[in-house]
Motif scaffolding. Structure first.
Motif, PDB file in Angstrom:
ATOM      1  N   VAL A 198       0.835  -1.207   0.000  1.00 45.55           N
ATOM      2  CA  VAL A 198       0.000   0.000   0.000  1.00 45.55           C
ATOM      3  C   VAL A 198       0.866   1.252   0.000  1.00 45.55           C
ATOM      4  CG1 VAL A 198      -1.623   1.338   1.403  1.00 45.55           C
ATOM      5  CG2 VAL A 198      -1.984  -1.107   1.071  1.00 45.55           C
ATOM      6  N   LEU A 199       1.967   1.255   0.739  1.00 46.09           N
ATOM      7  CA  LEU A 199       2.854   2.421   0.785  1.00 46.09           C
ATOM      8  C   LEU A 199       3.485   2.689  -0.575  1.00 46.09           C
ATOM      9  CD1 LEU A 199       4.590   1.890   4.246  1.00 46.09           C
ATOM     10  CD2 LEU A 199       2.819   3.564   3.665  1.00 46.09           C
ATOM     11  N   ILE A 200       3.902   1.624  -1.238  1.00 43.04           N
ATOM     12  CA  ILE A 200       4.504   1.794  -2.581  1.00 43.04           C
ATOM     13  C   ILE A 200       3.468   2.332  -3.554  1.00 43.04           C
ATOM     14  CG2 ILE A 200       5.519   0.562  -4.531  1.00 43.04           C
ATOM     15  CD1 ILE A 200       6.765  -1.373  -2.464  1.00 43.04           C
ATOM     16  N   ALA A 201       2.263   1.757  -3.515  1.00 40.68           N
ATOM     17  CA  ALA A 201       1.205   2.206  -4.416  1.00 40.68           C
ATOM     18  C   ALA A 201       0.816   3.652  -4.134  1.00 40.68           C
ATOM     19  CB  ALA A 201      -0.010   1.291  -4.291  1.00 40.68           C
ATOM     20  N   ALA A 202       0.767   4.030  -2.861  1.00 45.38           N
ATOM     21  CA  ALA A 202       0.421   5.400  -2.505  1.00 45.38           C
ATOM     22  C   ALA A 202       1.459   6.388  -3.011  1.00 45.38           C
ATOM     23  CB  ALA A 202       0.273   5.529  -0.986  1.00 45.38           C
ATOM     24  N   GLY A 203       2.751   5.998  -2.947  1.00 43.41           N
ATOM     25  CA  GLY A 203       3.799   6.868  -3.476  1.00 43.41           C
ATOM     26  C   GLY A 203       3.670   7.066  -4.976  1.00 43.41           C
ATOM     27  N   SER A 207       2.662  10.720  -6.983  1.00 40.18           N
ATOM     28  CA  SER A 207       3.457  11.350  -8.051  1.00 40.18           C
ATOM     29  C   SER A 207       2.650  11.511  -9.336  1.00 40.18           C
ATOM     30  CB  SER A 207       4.703  10.500  -8.343  1.00 40.18           C
ATOM     31  OG  SER A 207       4.325   9.204  -8.801  1.00 40.18           O
ATOM     32  N   ALA A 208       1.526  10.784  -9.454  1.00 38.93           N
ATOM     33  CA  ALA A 208       0.722  10.848 -10.674  1.00 38.93           C
ATOM     34  C   ALA A 208      -0.374  11.902 -10.597  1.00 38.93           C
ATOM     35  CB  ALA A 208       0.080   9.482 -10.950  1.00 38.93           C
ATOM     36  N   ASP A 209      -0.779  12.353  -9.386  1.00 41.65           N
ATOM     37  CA  ASP A 209      -1.903  13.293  -9.267  1.00 41.65           C
ATOM     38  C   ASP A 209      -1.592  14.312  -8.180  1.00 41.65           C
ATOM     39  OD1 ASP A 209      -4.962  13.732  -9.947  1.00 41.65           O
ATOM     40  OD2 ASP A 209      -4.759  13.881  -7.763  1.00 41.65           O
ATOM     41  N   ALA A 210      -1.712  15.621  -8.514  1.00 42.07           N
ATOM     42  CA  ALA A 210      -1.347  16.687  -7.584  1.00 42.07           C
ATOM     43  C   ALA A 210      -2.304  16.754  -6.400  1.00 42.07           C
ATOM     44  CB  ALA A 210      -1.331  18.025  -8.318  1.00 42.07           C
ATOM     45  N   VAL A 211      -3.616  16.554  -6.637  1.00 39.71           N
ATOM     46  CA  VAL A 211      -4.591  16.625  -5.555  1.00 39.71           C
ATOM     47  C   VAL A 211      -4.371  15.491  -4.562  1.00 39.71           C
ATOM     48  CG1 VAL A 211      -7.045  16.556  -4.989  1.00 39.71           C
ATOM     49  CG2 VAL A 211      -6.281  17.766  -7.033  1.00 39.71           C
ATOM     50  N   LYS A 214      -1.327  16.176  -2.474  1.00 42.51           N
ATOM     51  CA  LYS A 214      -1.557  17.126  -1.384  1.00 42.51           C
ATOM     52  C   LYS A 214      -2.257  16.441  -0.210  1.00 42.51           C
ATOM     53  CE  LYS A 214      -3.549  21.646  -0.313  1.00 42.51           C
ATOM     54  NZ  LYS A 214      -4.096  21.162   0.962  1.00 42.51           N
ATOM     55  N   MET A 215      -3.246  15.576  -0.515  1.00 39.73           N
ATOM     56  CA  MET A 215      -3.951  14.881   0.552  1.00 39.73           C
ATOM     57  C   MET A 215      -3.025  13.963   1.336  1.00 39.73           C
ATOM     58  SD  MET A 215      -7.554  13.908  -1.327  1.00 39.73           S
ATOM     59  CE  MET A 215      -8.022  12.882   0.056  1.00 39.73           C
ATOM     60  N   THR A 216      -2.194  13.220   0.621  1.00 39.42           N
ATOM     61  CA  THR A 216      -1.266  12.318   1.306  1.00 39.42           C
ATOM     62  C   THR A 216      -0.206  13.088   2.086  1.00 39.42           C
ATOM     63  OG1 THR A 216       0.020  12.156  -0.742  1.00 39.42           O
ATOM     64  CG2 THR A 216      -1.583  10.420  -0.314  1.00 39.42           C
ATOM     65  N   THR A 217       0.215  14.236   1.547  1.00 41.08           N
ATOM     66  CA  THR A 217       1.196  15.058   2.255  1.00 41.08           C
ATOM     67  C   THR A 217       0.619  15.601   3.549  1.00 41.08           C
ATOM     68  OG1 THR A 217       2.235  15.699   0.171  1.00 41.08           O
ATOM     69  CG2 THR A 217       2.716  17.047   2.097  1.00 41.08           C
ATOM     70  N   ASP A 218      -0.630  16.094   3.477  1.00 39.02           N
ATOM     71  CA  ASP A 218      -1.291  16.596   4.691  1.00 39.02           C
ATOM     72  C   ASP A 218      -1.468  15.481   5.709  1.00 39.02           C
ATOM     73  OD1 ASP A 218      -1.438  19.062   3.513  1.00 39.02           O
ATOM     74  OD2 ASP A 218      -3.520  18.828   2.833  1.00 39.02           O
ATOM     75  N   PHE A 219      -1.811  14.292   5.218  1.00 41.51           N
ATOM     76  CA  PHE A 219      -1.987  13.166   6.130  1.00 41.51           C
ATOM     77  C   PHE A 219      -0.672  12.785   6.803  1.00 41.51           C
ATOM     78  CE2 PHE A 219      -1.972   8.535   6.866  1.00 41.51           C
ATOM     79  CZ  PHE A 219      -3.001   8.461   7.812  1.00 41.51           C
TER      80      PHE A 219
END
Length: 333
Positions: A198-203, A207-211, A214-219
């Protein structure tokens, strides 16, 4: 009802007779039908209490009196009702009043920003929850204020002795049921394996979508040691306190009998309350004619808005005084 089991073990003369006398050992054990059911249904009480604790952390994290507060109270009442159903205890008719009052206070809490009102609401919610629990597990029809206060204190203090019950009940449950189902172990193994994937997929998705990035960065910014510690403490606290309260209530160790102290002369109470009622009648008449009908002259410099808004805490104090007087009269006259 309590079931008192007394076990006597007698050692005969051929089995270690001491000074020609038999040795008798008496072991007293107290257990109720509810404690047995709670232990038998640990597969319900353990996970559901944990989910309730997580729900509490979600609703109250940095949001002690927001819009999630009434939802937390609603979840508390649902947890209470489901627990009673597993313990095979029927919901009493009088419990509905407590439940509706708790929900209304929860709504009132998030509708105001006054710290004094919020504090009083939360105190009232706590007392109503305690009274709801006592009313459901005991016959409280003849209880007075002193009995309620003493029982609430006993419930809180004695529940500390039940903090280890989740461990003992869980151990007894799994010992009786045998080994844990293999599907549970496979589920836990699946979680462990899925985490790095899941961590690899989330990374990659970040990188593929800016929105989404931002959500993952805030989290990730939210996941700080302080926040994690806060959540863990909240979940741990409510899990053990909720389980311990239920466990102690199931023991039914609080005596229901109340001494009748109503020996005061009724004329004394009637005289005091009558004079006070006349004062309140006069005050109410002034409110009706002065505020609602506009028939009286306000003091110089007063507007109707000022007149209507002042005196909240004074009237609250009068209400508390009335409550105390009524309870005293019911208890001693």
């Amino acid at each position: 009802m309590q079931e008192n089991t007394v076990v006597q073990e007698t050692t005969s003369a051929n089995q270690g007779q001491i000074s020609g006398q038999n040795v008798v050992r008496v072991v007293e054990k107290t257990e109720t039908a509810e404690t047995k059911r709670m232990k038998e249904h640990f597969n319900f009480f353990g996970p559901v209490t944990f989910l309730y604790a997580v729900f509490y952390a979600f609703c109250m994290f940095h949001n002690g009196s927001g819009i999630t507060f009434p939802f937390f109270l609603a979840g508390t009442l649902l947890y209470f009702v489901f627990s009673l159903s597993k313990l095979e205890i029927t919901l009493k008719r009088g419990s509905t009043f407590y439940m509706i009052s708790i929900l209304l206070l929860g709504i009132s809490t998030f509708c105001t920003d006054g710290w004094a009102i919020i504090s009083l609401n939360k105190l009232a919610v706590f007392l109503l929850v305690m009274c709801l629990l006592l009313n459901q597990y005991f016959d409280t029809k003849k209880w007075n204020l002193g009995k309620y206060v003493g029982s609430i204190c006993q419930l809180i203090v004695m529940s500390f002795g039940e903090l280890g019950k989740p461990f003992s009940d869980g151990k007894a449950y799994f010992r009786e049921k045998g080994k844990v189902n293999k599907k549970v172990w496979y589920g836990l193994l699946g979680v462990v394996i899925a985490l790095p994937i899941v961590l690899i997929a989330a990374g990659l998705l970040s990188s593929a979508d800016a929105v989404f990035r931002k959500m993952t960065t805030d989290f990730m910014n939210w996941i700080r040691p302080g926040n994690i510690f806060n959540v863990v403490i909240r979940v741990t606290f409510l899990f053990f306190t909720s389980y311990a309260l239920t466990s102690y209530l199931c023991k039914r160790s609080i005596p229901e009998e109340v001494k009748d102290r109503r020996k005061g002369e009724p004329v004394l109470a009637i005289t005091i309350m009558s004079l006070l009622s006349l004062l309140y009648l006069l005050f109410s008449g002034i409110q009706i004619f002065g505020l609602f009908l506009g028939k009286m002259q306000l003091p110089e410099g007063y507007t109707y808005a000022q007149y209507a808004r002042e005196g909240f805490f004074q009237l609250l104090a009068v209400s508390i005084l009335n409550l105390i007087l009524v309870l005293v009269c019911l208890s001693f006259f």
